[in-house]
Design an enzyme around this catalytic site. Structure first.
Site, PDB file in Angstrom:
ATOM      1  N   SER A 148       0.849  -1.222  -0.235  1.00  0.00           N
ATOM      2  CA  SER A 148      -0.147  -0.369  -0.243  1.00  0.00           C
ATOM      3  C   SER A 148       0.876   1.182   0.094  1.00  0.00           C
ATOM      4  CB  SER A 148      -1.061  -0.229   1.428  1.00  0.00           C
ATOM      5  OG  SER A 148      -1.675   1.731   1.491  1.00  0.00           O
ATOM      6  N   TYR A 161      -1.966  -0.517  10.704  1.00  0.00           N
ATOM      7  CA  TYR A 161      -2.262  -1.559   9.404  1.00  0.00           C
ATOM      8  C   TYR A 161      -0.895  -1.131   8.160  1.00  0.00           C
ATOM      9  CZ  TYR A 161      -3.598  -1.914   4.183  1.00  0.00           C
ATOM     10  OH  TYR A 161      -3.905  -1.603   2.827  1.00  0.00           O
TER      11      TYR A 161
END
Ligand code: NAP
Length: 254
Positions: A148, A161
């Site tokens: 990401s 995350y």
């Protein structure tokens, strides 16, 4: 005949979102695809059916990747299916896409349970899946880890995350060196905000805010990511390994 004809692929988390888009694209390029899911059985079957309608070949495999003992069952079923369909259990492409999305939590609010879940699914499972995949992988194989853009742009309420994706990028770096002598590449592809079909992307105000982040002033579509993964999985990407590939639509340009 697509460039991946005769190849096999495992795409984790292919029941929906980006994983479904990747599975469809690899199948369109000719690969026989194992469509992995955890709880979305009907959605995974829909992915496999869509692939069939598009002239590709796919089957579904289930495993909750937070549970370490379920990885063995995933591979047992996948190897049986590959052998029945191709005469061999060999695997060419692994896409570690499945991820726990979780919930935002500021650094002071991250619980042990939340952190453990992120790490189990987003960091530990890709290593455990890669370990088994590498036993089946032929020369010219590909491992693509879906990371990401958040590993390169601070967002404090997504720290847990982001940490799990940071671990995943370390898997890319160190594994790439380890398997290079087998002609296998390992790379990270990092999406930015991408319409995965979740309700958030039906909210015009939220979409407009997310679109502003990209240099192209739109949110990503699953095809934007799938096309990048298809390139990394292809023979044309044979000279790229250990890389972080920014697929954020210029979000990281600031
Ligand atoms: P998504 O729509 O939320 O789908 C997540 C997938 O992961 C589902 O197929 C789900 O399976 C699977 N999964 C979740 N928990 C699992 C578990 N415990 N065991 C096994 N599978 C599990 O995800 P997405 O938005 O398409 O994202 C795909 C990848 O891109 C992820 O790695 C994500 O971190 C990354 N990414 C996405 C965005 C974005 O904006 N969408 C941005 C940056 C990075 P079931 O539904 O079958 O349970």
């Amino acid at each position: 005949m697509g460039g991946l004809t005769g190849r096999t692929a495992l795409v984790t988390g292919a029941s929906r979102g980006i994983g479904r888009g990747i599975a469809r694209r690899l199948a369109r390029d000719g690969a026989l695809v194992a469509v992995h899911y955890a709880s979305g059985e009907s959605e995974a079957k829909e992915t496999a059916a869509l692939i069939g309608e598009e002239g590709g070949r796919a089957f579904t495999v289930r495993a909750d990747l937070a549970e370490t003992d379920q990885t063995a069952e995933l591979f047992r079923v996948m190897e049986r299916e590959f052998t029945e369909r191709t005469g061999s259990s060999a695997l060419d492409i692994l896409v570690n896409n499945a991820a726990y999305g979780g919930r935002p939590a500021l650094p002071e609010d991250v619980t042990v349970e939340l952190m453990d879940q992120y790490l189990a699914v987003n960091a530990r499972a890709p290593l455990l899946v890669a370990q088994r995949a590498l036993k089946l992988m032929r020369s010219g194989g590909r491992i693509v880890n879906i990371s990401s853009g958040i590993t390169r742009s601070a967002q404090p309420d997504m720290i847990a995350y982001a940490m799990s994706k940071g671990v995943l990028e370390q898997l890319t770096l160190h594994l790439a060196r380890h398997v290079a002598d087998r002609g296998i590449t390992v790379n990270s592809v990092a999406p930015g905000r991408t319409d995965n079909g979740s309700p958030l992307f039906s909210n015009p105000a939220a979409v407009a805010r997310m679109a502003e982040l990209s240099a192209f002033k739109r949110v990503g579509q699953v095809e934007d990511i799938a096309d990048v993964v298809a390139f990394v999985a292809s023979d044309d990407a044979r000279w790229i390994t250990g890389s972080f590939i920014d697929a954020t639509g210029g979000t990281l340009l600031g």
